[in-house]
Design a protein around this motif. Structure first.
Motif, PDB file in Angstrom:
ATOM      1  N   MET A   1       0.822  -1.207   0.000  1.00 14.08           N
ATOM      2  CA  MET A   1       0.000   0.000   0.000  1.00 14.08           C
ATOM      3  C   MET A   1       0.861   1.264   0.000  1.00 14.08           C
ATOM      4  SD  MET A   1      -3.321  -0.694   0.078  1.00 14.08           S
ATOM      5  CE  MET A   1      -4.662  -0.270   1.189  1.00 14.08           C
ATOM      6  N   ASP A   2       2.193   1.113   0.102  1.00 17.02           N
ATOM      7  CA  ASP A   2       3.057   2.290   0.207  1.00 17.02           C
ATOM      8  C   ASP A   2       2.773   3.334  -0.860  1.00 17.02           C
ATOM      9  OD1 ASP A   2       4.305   1.326   2.372  1.00 17.02           O
ATOM     10  OD2 ASP A   2       6.197   0.811   1.397  1.00 17.02           O
ATOM     11  N   PHE A   3       2.489   2.838  -2.074  1.00 13.23           N
ATOM     12  CA  PHE A   3       2.338   3.772  -3.188  1.00 13.23           C
ATOM     13  C   PHE A   3       1.053   4.573  -3.111  1.00 13.23           C
ATOM     14  CE2 PHE A   3       5.304   0.578  -4.676  1.00 13.23           C
ATOM     15  CZ  PHE A   3       6.338   1.385  -5.119  1.00 13.23           C
ATOM     16  N   LEU A   4       0.144   4.123  -2.245  1.00 15.18           N
ATOM     17  CA  LEU A   4      -1.106   4.846  -2.064  1.00 15.18           C
ATOM     18  C   LEU A   4      -0.901   6.096  -1.210  1.00 15.18           C
ATOM     19  CD1 LEU A   4      -3.796   2.934  -2.797  1.00 15.18           C
ATOM     20  CD2 LEU A   4      -4.387   3.639  -0.519  1.00 15.18           C
ATOM     21  N   ILE A   5       0.129   6.041  -0.369  1.00 15.48           N
ATOM     22  CA  ILE A   5       0.240   7.020   0.711  1.00 15.48           C
ATOM     23  C   ILE A   5       0.503   8.460   0.243  1.00 15.48           C
ATOM     24  CG2 ILE A   5       1.558   7.616   2.799  1.00 15.48           C
ATOM     25  CD1 ILE A   5       1.800   4.561   3.269  1.00 15.48           C
ATOM     26  N   PRO A   6       1.451   8.667  -0.724  1.00 12.48           N
ATOM     27  CA  PRO A   6       1.695  10.069  -1.111  1.00 12.48           C
ATOM     28  C   PRO A   6       0.437  10.773  -1.609  1.00 12.48           C
ATOM     29  CG  PRO A   6       3.387   8.627  -2.021  1.00 12.48           C
ATOM     30  CD  PRO A   6       2.346   7.733  -1.429  1.00 12.48           C
ATOM     31  N   LEU A   8      -2.649   9.972  -1.023  1.00 16.05           N
ATOM     32  CA  LEU A   8      -3.594  10.055   0.087  1.00 16.05           C
ATOM     33  C   LEU A   8      -3.296  11.268   0.966  1.00 16.05           C
ATOM     34  CD1 LEU A   8      -5.809   8.398   1.734  1.00 16.05           C
ATOM     35  CD2 LEU A   8      -3.906   7.482   3.014  1.00 16.05           C
ATOM     36  N   LYS A   9      -2.019  11.407   1.335  1.00 12.09           N
ATOM     37  CA  LYS A   9      -1.635  12.510   2.227  1.00 12.09           C
ATOM     38  C   LYS A   9      -1.847  13.861   1.570  1.00 12.09           C
ATOM     39  CE  LYS A   9       1.619  10.743   5.553  1.00 12.09           C
ATOM     40  NZ  LYS A   9       2.957  10.802   6.098  1.00 12.09           N
ATOM     41  N   LEU A  10      -1.444  13.931   0.301  1.00  8.11           N
ATOM     42  CA  LEU A  10      -1.523  15.192  -0.422  1.00  8.11           C
ATOM     43  C   LEU A  10      -2.976  15.641  -0.566  1.00  8.11           C
ATOM     44  CD1 LEU A  10       0.928  16.672  -1.569  1.00  8.11           C
ATOM     45  CD2 LEU A  10       0.252  15.883  -3.839  1.00  8.11           C
ATOM     46  N   ALA A  11      -3.833  14.693  -0.979  1.00 11.98           N
ATOM     47  CA  ALA A  11      -5.230  15.056  -1.217  1.00 11.98           C
ATOM     48  C   ALA A  11      -5.959  15.326   0.097  1.00 11.98           C
ATOM     49  CB  ALA A  11      -5.936  13.946  -2.005  1.00 11.98           C
ATOM     50  N   LEU A  12      -5.583  14.633   1.165  1.00 12.43           N
ATOM     51  CA  LEU A  12      -6.199  14.913   2.466  1.00 12.43           C
ATOM     52  C   LEU A  12      -5.801  16.307   2.949  1.00 12.43           C
ATOM     53  CD1 LEU A  12      -6.185  11.839   4.886  1.00 12.43           C
ATOM     54  CD2 LEU A  12      -8.126  13.230   4.175  1.00 12.43           C
ATOM     55  N   ALA A  13      -4.535  16.667   2.719  1.00 10.82           N
ATOM     56  CA  ALA A  13      -4.082  18.004   3.100  1.00 10.82           C
ATOM     57  C   ALA A  13      -4.879  19.050   2.337  1.00 10.82           C
ATOM     58  CB  ALA A  13      -2.591  18.160   2.829  1.00 10.82           C
ATOM     59  N   ASP A  14      -5.152  18.749   1.069  1.00  9.94           N
ATOM     60  CA  ASP A  14      -5.925  19.631   0.220  1.00  9.94           C
ATOM     61  C   ASP A  14      -7.333  19.824   0.783  1.00  9.94           C
ATOM     62  OD1 ASP A  14      -5.589  21.146  -2.058  1.00  9.94           O
ATOM     63  OD2 ASP A  14      -6.883  19.801  -3.218  1.00  9.94           O
ATOM     64  N   GLU A  15      -7.855  18.770   1.431  1.00  9.58           N
ATOM     65  CA  GLU A  15      -9.188  18.840   2.030  1.00  9.58           C
ATOM     66  C   GLU A  15      -9.135  19.442   3.437  1.00  9.58           C
ATOM     67  OE1 GLU A  15     -12.151  17.948   0.836  1.00  9.58           O
ATOM     68  OE2 GLU A  15     -11.508  17.173  -1.106  1.00  9.58           O
ATOM     69  N   GLY A  16      -7.924  19.772   3.897  1.00  9.06           N
ATOM     70  CA  GLY A  16      -7.806  20.400   5.200  1.00  9.06           C
ATOM     71  C   GLY A  16      -7.543  19.448   6.357  1.00  9.06           C
ATOM     72  N   TYR A  17      -7.138  18.216   6.055  1.00 11.92           N
ATOM     73  CA  TYR A  17      -6.836  17.270   7.121  1.00 11.92           C
ATOM     74  C   TYR A  17      -5.374  16.852   7.078  1.00 11.92           C
ATOM     75  CZ  TYR A  17     -11.922  16.620   7.357  1.00 11.92           C
ATOM     76  OH  TYR A  17     -13.265  16.823   7.471  1.00 11.92           O
ATOM     77  N   GLY A  18      -4.735  16.821   8.229  1.00 13.20           N
ATOM     78  CA  GLY A  18      -3.426  16.204   8.324  1.00 13.20           C
ATOM     79  C   GLY A  18      -3.622  14.751   8.698  1.00 13.20           C
ATOM     80  N   CYS A  19      -2.630  13.907   8.446  1.00 13.57           N
ATOM     81  CA  CYS A  19      -2.824  12.512   8.834  1.00 13.57           C
ATOM     82  C   CYS A  19      -1.486  11.816   9.060  1.00 13.57           C
ATOM     83  CB  CYS A  19      -3.611  11.757   7.775  1.00 13.57           C
ATOM     84  SG  CYS A  19      -2.737  11.524   6.236  1.00 13.57           S
ATOM     85  N   ASP A  20      -1.540  10.804   9.892  1.00 14.26           N
ATOM     86  CA  ASP A  20      -0.434   9.865  10.005  1.00 14.26           C
ATOM     87  C   ASP A  20      -0.911   8.568   9.405  1.00 14.26           C
ATOM     88  OD1 ASP A  20       1.424  11.450  11.350  1.00 14.26           O
ATOM     89  OD2 ASP A  20       0.292  11.201  13.210  1.00 14.26           O
ATOM     90  N   VAL A  21      -0.073   7.960   8.602  1.00 16.76           N
ATOM     91  CA  VAL A  21      -0.463   6.702   7.977  1.00 16.76           C
ATOM     92  C   VAL A  21       0.416   5.590   8.509  1.00 16.76           C
ATOM     93  CG1 VAL A  21      -0.835   5.497   5.811  1.00 16.76           C
ATOM     94  CG2 VAL A  21      -1.102   7.974   5.907  1.00 16.76           C
ATOM     95  N   ALA A  22      -0.203   4.539   9.005  1.00 21.78           N
ATOM     96  CA  ALA A  22       0.548   3.386   9.483  1.00 21.78           C
ATOM     97  C   ALA A  22       0.149   2.181   8.651  1.00 21.78           C
ATOM     98  CB  ALA A  22       0.227   3.135  10.952  1.00 21.78           C
ATOM     99  N   PRO A  23       1.038   1.709   7.771  1.00 18.05           N
ATOM    100  CA  PRO A  23       0.674   0.552   6.956  1.00 18.05           C
ATOM    101  C   PRO A  23       0.510  -0.684   7.844  1.00 18.05           C
ATOM    102  CG  PRO A  23       2.690   1.615   6.172  1.00 18.05           C
ATOM    103  CD  PRO A  23       2.396   2.167   7.532  1.00 18.05           C
TER     104      PRO A  23
END
Lengths: 523, 85
Positions: A1-6, A8-23
């Protein structure tokens, strides 16, 4: 799933959310979900076709029962679950391929087995949008266990991010729409109702397509309102006289036709709906009207519709503004609620507050908290911030202990008025204390503030106190910025500070307009 | 820009190291964030920069940058090591 993360993070930031991702480990998510050891707000699980088919070499069956059990465990803990269904395989370029049937079967089995509340995402849409060549790349399974091209995974991550954001809070909660040249082709006041173009096989098509899109939105819980520069009589005629119209007058929670600036009308409407302007979308074909509204209400989501109506629905869908991932039955009720709330506020504006309240025919039904009302009480205890005296966030077990003690006053309150029922809106729990009682929990939903329900609740408590020979009420006000409105309420009933708490002996309940309705008083 | 500079640019951008230098013996062990994830990112970036497709067998067989250069030159690239290297 690693390739999903960039993505995911970028688009969530765009929506105004920060996140930590733990595979999670590759196949270890089921035990991890069952053990409850993972602290997460959101789980993202993808049962990929490449995984189930071991890179296309096999057609395995899924541990459906275990998946469903893990999903239930996640949801029961209050965590959200975004579940990505198996994606189309490369063989499905040939629709008759047996792989297509096998994969559809997997999706169907999963859809049936997953508990309600699971948000499913079908990668199909993204695969179609990207094109099959940009998706399939088996070599990345061989080298990195990626079910598709890493670039496509990035795009999928962005898709998941939008879904997560929409689960946390819908982006658009109401749509305000223009009429002439927007819902139909033509100007009703000039062309005449009979000459409006509403042929779905001709120039009326994009307008009817938009109507259907909006109708579907409203059925999924997004209220619609009309704001049009028109004479009201003209504005309603197409709805009454043109059978081709898809939207009907009762699809709208408000219908505003006047010659006022649209921004002024919309500002009033947004206020009546108790929404933030940023959660309201405005659709109007006229760039001039859009500019006027945008200048006055810069936060409003003014949608830049193309010059060509043929592109509108495509634009709206692609914007992902209206993506509504999971919708329960509550939402249809919410549309009705909005309609009642608008009617209430309009009446209040027109007649003055006192006259309005006295004519509301408000009723408050006290009910001893029981198994039926318990979940709603728990939810109110957790959610209510403004009218919440003690801010004690009791868990279900603590509430049950309070309710089960027969010496305690433990009531919830159902409200209604002539515009409709509001459901259970208040909770009052008090424990006896030397010649009176101390309030453990006193809260009222923000939907029904300033209508006197709070006074009726105390009035009911007083009747109970009197039956038990008590008078004095102790209110431990846990004062914060959010519940400051309790100050005037306590003051108005003659509560005075006494050390850490407020005391009234007895409280002086001001005149109010709520009738207490009780089938059989329990005391 | 010659092909060596092109390759050097890809490495520096992928690993976020503007000072990274290439030598034939350089391998994943020598670059701290050259993990399996960035390895795939490197392959994708190289394929795009040189307009080639690397086979899984080729990806798995290369042990260092020297091997990579050999494979790329076999596919028509003209990567020449600077004389000082």
């Amino acid at each position: 799933m690693d390739f999903l993360i960039p993505g995911l993070k970028l688009a969530l930031a765009d929506e105004g959310y920060g996140c930590d991702v733990a595979p999670a480990s590759f196949d270890g998510w089921i035990p991890e979900a069952l053990s409850g050891s993972v602290e997460a707000d959101v789980w993202v699980v993808w049962v990929s076709t490449m995984g189930v088919s071991v890179g296309g070499s096999d057609r395995r069956s899924l541990p459906v029962a275990a998946i469903a059990e893990a999903a239930s465990a996640i949801l029961k803990r209050g965590q959200k679950l975004i579940f990505l269904l198996p994606e189309a395989a490369v063989e499905e370029d040939d629709p008759a391929s047996p792989v297509a049937a096998w994969r559809r079967g997997l999706c169907e089995t999963l859809r049936q087995a997953l508990p309600s509340g699971t948000v499913t995402v079908d990668p199909d849409c993204l695969q179609r949008r990207l094109g099959i060549d940009r998706w399939h790349a088996g070599r990345y399974w061989s080298t990195a266990k990626a079910p598709c091209h890493p670039d496509a995974m990035t795009a999928l991550g962005a898709e998941v991010a939008v879904t997560i954001a929409r689960c946390l809070a819908p982006r658009i909660k109401a749509v305000v729409v223009d009429l002439d040249n927007t819902l139909w082709d033509g100007v009703v006041g000039e062309d005449g109702v009979e000459n409006l173009e509403l042929d779905a096989n001709a120039a009326g098509r994009p307008h009817l397509h938009l109507q259907r899109f909006l109708k579907d939105l409203s059925l999924r819980g997004v209220p619609l309102a009309v704001v049009s520069k028109n004479n009201r009589d003209d504005a309603v005629r197409p709805f009454l006289e043109r059978p081709e119209m898809i939207l009907r007058l009762d699809d709208f929670v408000a219908f505003e036709a006047s010659w006022e600036h649209k921004s002024a009308v919309i500002a009033r409407l947004v206020d009546r709906l108790s929404l933030l302007p940023s959660a309201v979308c405005f659709l109007d074909d006229s760039p001039r009207e859009r500019a006027e509204v945008r200048a006055a209400l810069p936060e409003l989501a003014v949608f830049e519709l193309d010059d060509d109506p043929e592109l509108w629905v495509d634009q709206l869908v692609r914007s992902r503004l209206f993506a509504i991932p999971a919708v329960g039955n509550d939402d249809a009720l919410r549309v009705k609620d909005y309609r009642a709330e608008i009617a209430r506020r309009r009446a209040a504006d027109e007649m003055g507050v006192e006259a309005f309240l006295s004519g509301l025919e408000m009723k408050l039904r006290p009910m001893r908290i029981d198994a039926r009302t318990f979940p709603r009480v728990v939810s109110l205890v957790h959610k209510t911030n403004q009218f919440n005296l003690t801010n004690r966030r009791h868990g279900p077990a603590a509430i049950k202990t309070l309710v089960d003690a027969p010496e305690n006053y433990a009531y919830c309150f159902e409200a209604s008025d002539r515009f409709g029922p509001a459901g259970i809106v208040g909770v009052l729990i008090a424990t006896p204390e030397g010649g009176g009682c101390v309030l453990d929990t006193w809260l009222l939903s923000c939907r029904v503030l300033s209508r006197g329900f709070e006074f009726a609740m105390i009035e009911h408590l007083q009747a109970w106190l009197a039956a038990h020979g008590g008078v004095r009420v102790i209110a431990p006000w846990n004062r914060s910025g959010k519940n400051a409105l309790l100050g005037p309420v306590l003051d108005g009933m003659g509560f005075t500070p006494d050390g850490e708490v407020f005391v009234a002996c007895p409280p002086a309940v001001p005149a109010h307009h709520c009738m207490i309705v009780e089938d059989t008083p329990c005391f | 820009m010659n092909d060596f500079e092109k390759l050097l640019g890809v490495f520096r951008v992928t690993f976020g190291k503007p000072d990274l230098d290439l030598r034939p013996s350089l391998s994943a062990a020598d670059v701290d964030n050259w993990d399996s994830f960035n390895h795939i990112n490197l392959i994708i970036a190289i394929e795009e920069a040189f307009g080639v497709r690397l086979k899984t067998r080729e990806v798995n067989s290369m042990k260092n940058v020297g091997d990579l250069v050999g494979i790329l030159n076999g596919k028509g690239a003209a990567i020449a090591w600077p004389t000082s290297a």
